[in-house]
Motif scaffolding. Structure first.
Motif, mmCIF file in Angstrom:
data_model
loop_
_atom_site.group_PDB
_atom_site.id
_atom_site.type_symbol
_atom_site.label_atom_id
_atom_site.label_comp_id
_atom_site.label_asym_id
_atom_site.label_seq_id
_atom_site.Cartn_x
_atom_site.Cartn_y
_atom_site.Cartn_z
ATOM 1 N N HIS A 139 0.949 -1.308 0.026
ATOM 2 C CA HIS A 139 -0.045 -0.082 0.151
ATOM 3 C C HIS A 139 0.799 1.191 -0.012
ATOM 4 O O HIS A 139 0.216 2.383 0.035
ATOM 5 C CB HIS A 139 -1.194 -0.056 1.078
ATOM 6 C CG HIS A 139 -1.882 -1.123 1.304
ATOM 7 N ND1 HIS A 139 -2.811 -1.360 0.403
ATOM 8 C CD2 HIS A 139 -1.943 -2.343 2.152
ATOM 9 C CE1 HIS A 139 -3.729 -2.449 0.495
ATOM 10 N NE2 HIS A 139 -2.922 -3.067 1.683
ATOM 11 N N GLU A 167 2.600 3.312 -2.110
ATOM 12 C CA GLU A 167 2.354 4.276 -3.077
ATOM 13 C C GLU A 167 0.920 5.064 -2.976
ATOM 14 O O GLU A 167 0.977 6.151 -3.071
ATOM 15 C CB GLU A 167 2.138 3.835 -4.567
ATOM 16 C CG GLU A 167 3.767 3.224 -4.920
ATOM 17 C CD GLU A 167 4.748 4.372 -4.874
ATOM 18 O OE1 GLU A 167 4.570 5.743 -5.168
ATOM 19 O OE2 GLU A 167 5.911 4.161 -4.234
ATOM 20 N N LYS A 168 -0.009 4.284 -2.590
ATOM 21 C CA LYS A 168 -1.532 4.808 -2.237
ATOM 22 C C LYS A 168 -1.376 5.731 -1.084
ATOM 23 O O LYS A 168 -1.491 6.747 -0.974
ATOM 24 C CB LYS A 168 -2.347 3.517 -2.105
ATOM 25 C CG LYS A 168 -2.989 3.206 -3.513
ATOM 26 C CD LYS A 168 -4.152 2.332 -3.503
ATOM 27 C CE LYS A 168 -4.575 1.643 -2.061
ATOM 28 N NZ LYS A 168 -5.437 0.761 -2.336
ATOM 29 N N TYR A 191 -3.731 3.751 6.568
ATOM 30 C CA TYR A 191 -4.202 5.081 6.359
ATOM 31 C C TYR A 191 -4.546 5.777 7.361
ATOM 32 O O TYR A 191 -4.070 6.922 7.490
ATOM 33 C CB TYR A 191 -5.448 4.936 5.277
ATOM 34 C CG TYR A 191 -5.805 6.452 5.186
ATOM 35 C CD1 TYR A 191 -5.028 7.258 4.034
ATOM 36 C CD2 TYR A 191 -6.939 7.015 5.857
ATOM 37 C CE1 TYR A 191 -5.636 8.533 3.703
ATOM 38 C CE2 TYR A 191 -7.338 8.335 5.451
ATOM 39 C CZ TYR A 191 -6.608 9.310 4.434
ATOM 40 O OH TYR A 191 -7.224 10.319 4.249
ATOM 41 N N PHE A 220 -5.435 -1.406 4.820
ATOM 42 C CA PHE A 220 -5.243 -0.254 3.919
ATOM 43 C C PHE A 220 -5.770 0.767 4.921
ATOM 44 O O PHE A 220 -5.207 1.797 5.065
ATOM 45 C CB PHE A 220 -5.606 -0.026 2.393
ATOM 46 C CG PHE A 220 -5.517 1.164 1.933
ATOM 47 C CD1 PHE A 220 -4.175 1.825 1.568
ATOM 48 C CD2 PHE A 220 -6.503 2.125 1.936
ATOM 49 C CE1 PHE A 220 -4.216 3.016 1.222
ATOM 50 C CE2 PHE A 220 -6.643 3.322 1.356
ATOM 51 C CZ PHE A 220 -5.272 3.959 1.238
ATOM 52 N N GLY A 266 0.680 8.832 -1.812
ATOM 53 C CA GLY A 266 -0.005 9.595 -2.719
ATOM 54 C C GLY A 266 -0.950 10.574 -1.691
ATOM 55 O O GLY A 266 -1.273 11.644 -1.824
ATOM 56 N N ALA A 267 -1.710 9.693 -0.835
ATOM 57 C CA ALA A 267 -2.678 10.533 -0.031
ATOM 58 C C ALA A 267 -1.818 11.381 0.963
ATOM 59 O O ALA A 267 -2.466 12.415 1.138
ATOM 60 C CB ALA A 267 -3.179 9.262 0.817
#
Length: 121
Positions: free
Chosen positions: A18, A20-21, A71, A67, A24-25
């Motif tokens: 996870h 890269e996601k 996050y 994720f 990005g966030a």
């Protein structure tokens, strides 16, 4: 001890999956004024350290996706970093810009007027 190493390996794989996601966030949520002082990679590294401490609790609960859990930790680390970086510092958004000719005015003000103290008396 071995199960602890195994769980850290699983956590590392989750983070890699996870990464890269999450980056990005984090990048999208960093204030542009702070982007020169705050690195998304550092925020994610801090999130990984927090996740290591909380991983056993996450595995036992199993109520949210990996994720979403990562996050949430990354978001909290970003908020902490933002607070740390903006505490007791000037607010760039509230600063007023200098007038265009302010540098010339400053230079003229620093230049000697040509009158000595004895001449002024």
């Amino acid at each position: 001890m071995e199960s602890s190493l195994g769980s850290m390996a699983v956590l590392g794989q989750l983070l890699d999956r996870h990464r890269e996601k999450l980056l990005g966030a984090i990048r999208r949520r960093i204030d542009p004024a702070l982007s020169v002082r705050l690195d998304p990679e550092d925020v994610l590294n801090n999130a990984y350290l927090v996740a290591q401490r909380k991983y056993a609790e996450f595995r036992e609960s199993g109520t949210i996706s990996p994720f979403a859990w990562l996050y949430g930790i990354a978001r909290d680390c970003l908020i902490d970093a933002w607070r740390r970086e903006t505490r007791d510092r000037r607010d760039l958004a509230r600063e007023m810009p200098w007038p265009a000719d302010s540098i010339a005015q400053l230079g003229l003000g620093l230049r000697a007027s040509g009158t000595s103290p004895s001449e002024a008396v």
